[in-house]
Design an enzyme around this catalytic site. Structure first.
Site, PDB file in Angstrom:
ATOM      1  N   SER A 171       0.850  -1.192   0.000  1.00  0.00           N
ATOM      2  CA  SER A 171       0.000   0.000   0.000  1.00  0.00           C
ATOM      3  C   SER A 171       0.877   1.230   0.000  1.00  0.00           C
ATOM      4  O   SER A 171       1.957   1.238   0.620  1.00  0.00           O
ATOM      5  CB  SER A 171      -0.892   0.018   1.244  1.00  0.00           C
ATOM      6  N   TYR A 219      -0.850  -1.018  10.541  1.00  0.00           N
ATOM      7  CA  TYR A 219      -1.060  -1.343   9.124  1.00  0.00           C
ATOM      8  C   TYR A 219       0.036  -0.718   8.269  1.00  0.00           C
ATOM      9  O   TYR A 219       0.630  -1.383   7.410  1.00  0.00           O
ATOM     10  CB  TYR A 219      -2.427  -0.851   8.662  1.00  0.00           C
TER      11      TYR A 219
END
Length: 245
Positions: free
Chosen positions: A142, A165
């Protein structure tokens, strides 16, 4: 001969869309997950459309599960041409509001799936990938894992602080670089991919606000999975091109 492609976490969302894209591209796609009945039903859906699809029980959090899955794949095909490490979680999206920075149990789960899961599967599957004439490893990352992007006030993700994350995806990018260095001089290519803000259960908030469908996002994963032989290994890309580390 059809290439054999395994997608982790492919029982829904981006993983399932990627499995369909790989199947339509002519690969024998292996749909994997923890629920054997569900993944076999999904594989049957692909087969009904004339695609080559199989199911494989795989829990990325368990190296023993990954090792057993690799043994099963070796019995079926004796090689693996494409590995897409897609399985991921974002428990911070629903963690209690009273946390100071990062909930410990949410962080542990995040790293267990997003980072250690990649290491478990890669370690188990590498012997099969080495048997491929031109293996491809795609790690779904990401832009939120980009250290440059996290510090960029102009970034669309600047205001998002999901530390576990973001750190787990930064670690995935480091794994991509390490793998590419270790596999230099071989025919295996390793790529980190940011699929974008996708309409999946992983998306924080209202998933319908995400601009990309899973099918649209799968296109960049497919591109990385089908890199030509002269392509560079150890890159980080999204649909627009290179992403800053």
């Amino acid at each position: 001969m059809s290439k054999v492609a395994l997608v982790t976490g492919s029982s829904r969302g981006l993983g399932l869309a990627t499995a369909w894209a790989l199947g339509r591209a002519g690969n024998t796609v292996i749909i994997s997950g923890r629920d054997g009945g569900r993944i076999e039903s999904l594989a049957a859906d692909l087969r009904e459309e004339g695609l080559r699809a199989e199911s494989l029980v795989l829990d990325v959090e368990s190296f023993e599960s990954a090792r057993c899955a690799a043994h099963e794949l070796a019995n079926r095909h004796d090689r693996l041409d494409v590995l897409v490490n897609n399985a991921g979680v974002l428990p911070e999206a629903t963690q209690p509001a009273e946390i100071n920075f990062s909930h410990p149990s949410a962080a542990a789960k995040t790293f267990s799936v997003n980072t250690l899961g990649v290491l478990n599967v890669v370690e188990a599957m590498l012997p099969l990938i080495w048997r491929s004439a031109g293996g491809r490893i795609v790690n779904v990352s990401s832009t939120m894992g980009s250290l440059k992007d996290q510090k960029d006030v102009e970034s669309q993700y600047y205001s998002m602080v999901v530390p576990a994350y973001q750190a787990s995806k930064a670690a995935v990018n480091s794994i991509t670089i390490g793998l590419a260095k270790m596999l230099a001089g071989t025919t295996v290519k390793v790529t980190s991919v940011c699929p974008g803000h996708v309409q999946t259960d992983l998306a924080p908030g209202n998933r319908t606000q995400a601009p990309l469908t899973a099918e649209e996002a799968a296109a960049v994963v497919l591109r990385a999975a089908t890199l030509p032989d002269d392509a560079e290994s150890g890159t980080f890309i999204d649909a627009a091109g290179p992403v800053r580390w």
